[in-house]
Design an enzyme around this catalytic site. Structure first.
Site, PDB file in Angstrom:
ATOM      1  N   ALA A  38       0.853  -1.196   0.000  1.00 36.95           N
ATOM      2  CA  ALA A  38       0.000   0.000   0.000  1.00 36.95           C
ATOM      3  C   ALA A  38       0.889   1.246   0.000  1.00 36.95           C
ATOM      4  CB  ALA A  38      -0.951  -0.010   1.185  1.00 36.95           C
ATOM      5  N   LEU A  39       1.779   1.304  -0.972  1.00 35.86           N
ATOM      6  CA  LEU A  39       2.867   2.272  -0.947  1.00 35.86           C
ATOM      7  C   LEU A  39       2.385   3.700  -1.193  1.00 35.86           C
ATOM      8  CD1 LEU A  39       5.589   0.284  -2.934  1.00 35.86           C
ATOM      9  CD2 LEU A  39       5.072   0.242  -0.485  1.00 35.86           C
ATOM     10  N   HIS A  40       3.099   4.641  -0.576  1.00 32.41           N
ATOM     11  CA  HIS A  40       2.865   6.068  -0.776  1.00 32.41           C
ATOM     12  C   HIS A  40       4.216   6.736  -0.990  1.00 32.41           C
ATOM     13  CE1 HIS A  40       4.204   6.345   3.371  1.00 32.41           C
ATOM     14  NE2 HIS A  40       3.191   5.597   3.776  1.00 32.41           N
ATOM     15  N   HIS A  43       7.212   5.746   1.245  1.00 34.88           N
ATOM     16  CA  HIS A  43       7.926   4.523   0.877  1.00 34.88           C
ATOM     17  C   HIS A  43       8.849   4.765  -0.324  1.00 34.88           C
ATOM     18  CE1 HIS A  43       4.201   2.668   2.730  1.00 34.88           C
ATOM     19  NE2 HIS A  43       5.153   2.040   3.386  1.00 34.88           N
ATOM     20  N   GLU A 154      11.714   7.212   9.492  1.00 33.99           N
ATOM     21  CA  GLU A 154      11.774   7.715  10.859  1.00 33.99           C
ATOM     22  C   GLU A 154      10.386   7.898  11.477  1.00 33.99           C
ATOM     23  OE1 GLU A 154      14.173  11.222  11.033  1.00 33.99           O
ATOM     24  OE2 GLU A 154      16.052  10.130  10.679  1.00 33.99           O
ATOM     25  N   ASP A 156       8.264   5.661  12.110  1.00 31.99           N
ATOM     26  CA  ASP A 156       8.240   4.598  13.117  1.00 31.99           C
ATOM     27  C   ASP A 156       9.569   4.633  13.879  1.00 31.99           C
ATOM     28  OD1 ASP A 156       5.657   3.160  12.415  1.00 31.99           O
ATOM     29  OD2 ASP A 156       6.681   3.161  10.479  1.00 31.99           O
ATOM     30  N   LEU A 190       2.811  10.754   6.256  1.00 29.84           N
ATOM     31  CA  LEU A 190       2.206   9.819   5.312  1.00 29.84           C
ATOM     32  C   LEU A 190       2.187   8.414   5.905  1.00 29.84           C
ATOM     33  CD1 LEU A 190       3.795  10.978   1.926  1.00 29.84           C
ATOM     34  CD2 LEU A 190       1.700  11.771   3.040  1.00 29.84           C
ATOM     35  N   SER A 192       0.074   4.362   5.247  1.00 31.91           N
ATOM     36  CA  SER A 192      -0.916   3.562   4.523  1.00 31.91           C
ATOM     37  C   SER A 192      -2.260   3.593   5.226  1.00 31.91           C
ATOM     38  CB  SER A 192      -0.421   2.115   4.385  1.00 31.91           C
ATOM     39  OG  SER A 192       0.808   2.072   3.683  1.00 31.91           O
TER      40      SER A 192
END
Length: 290
Positions: A38-40, A43, A154, A156, A190, A192
């Site tokens: 579910a890339l944005h 990523h 970063e 997370d 950003l 997912s």
């Protein structure tokens, strides 16, 4: 790889290793970006960073069941491999590793990893299964890909610290790089899971970054961490968040608390809060008072 070529995809570890070994025989360095899909643009920024640091880039898409609790969104987590592959190719990725659960965790698998240190507290309190699952899958992926460098976001921050400790403790010869959080034009990190937000919730979510920035400024002015944390929690509830799991100011590298609540070195403010069924996390650097 021509611009019109599809992204090469491998689903088995032997095929992955065959490709990577071929690159290394040719003298190429290898970068790696692990994702759950579910890339944005966040990523894709990690892929770009990996491409700056290595000759070839592998990305993985694997929704890791080991880090989800029974009540969490494993079943509904967005999955869109074809779209992800197209985005990865456009970002400069050379290979997508997209294993099935049975490839990552063959029948009879029993080995676990129990991380400590930066895994304790914060997310470790509210999602106690998470970091054991993250540590296991990251250790497996790094062993499978054997990259020279791996890039993590970063956003997370606690996960990034757990991975760095894991690599150090297990002597895994991969450089772990943290890439700054990508945000939308309103400052929202950003994610997912932002796709779960309604328009009204999205407006509230965009206030999270401002609350953390205000808390960071308060720390810089010399206010005690405990007071700032309390004020930030109240500000988030006033802003419209339905529940705040934590707002915490910790030492940046090991996430321990500051003695006496006074920030005296590099710090991070971390938060987790709910909007309806969606849980958002964010963090930012905090400067010690001068």
């Amino acid at each position: 790889m021509a611009e019109t070529d599809p992204m090469p995809v491998v689903r088995a570890v032997p095929a992955l290793r065959e490709t990577v070994s071929g690159w290394k025989r040719r003298g190429f360095t290898v970068g790696f970006v692990p994702t759950m899909g579910a890339l944005h643009q966040g990523h894709l920024g990690l892929v770009h960073e990996a491409g700056l640091r290595a000759d070839r880039v592998v990305a993985s898409v694997f929704v890791n069941p080991a880090q989800f609790a029974a009540h969490e969104d494993l079943g509904t987590y967005p999955r869109r491999e074809a779209e992800d592959a197209a985005q990865l190719r456009g970002a400069g990725c050379h290979l997508l590793f997209a294993p099935a659960v049975e490839e990552m965790y063959p029948p009879g698998s029993t080995t676990t990893i129990s991380p400590g240190g930066p895994a304790e507290g914060l997310e470790g309190d509210f999602r106690p299964q998470m970091f054991a699952g993250v540590a296991l899958v990251v250790a497996k992926l790094l062993n499978q890909v054997q990259p020279d460098v791996a890039v993590f976001g970063e956003k997370d921050w606690q996960q990034l610290m757990v991975v760095r400790r894991l690599v150090r403790d297990l002597d895994i010869p991969t450089e772990i790089v943290g890439s700054p959080t990508k945000r939308d034009g309103h400052g929202l990190a950003l994610s997912s899971r932002n796709a779960y937000l309604s328009e009204a919730e999205l407006e509230i979510a965009r206030r999270l970054n401002g609350v953390l920035a205000g808390a960071g400024a308060a720390i810089g002015s010399g206010r005690p961490a405990e007071v700032v944390e309390c004020d930030a929690r109240e500000a988030l509830l006033k802003a419209g968040f339905s529940q705040v799991d934590y707002v915490a100011i910790r030492r940046a590298d090991d996430l321990t608390s500051f003695a006496g609540g006074m920030v005296d070195g590099p710090a991070r403010i971390l938060a987790a809060a709910w909007l309806g069924r969606t849980r958002l996390i964010d963090n930012m650097a905090v400067d010690a008072p001068t």
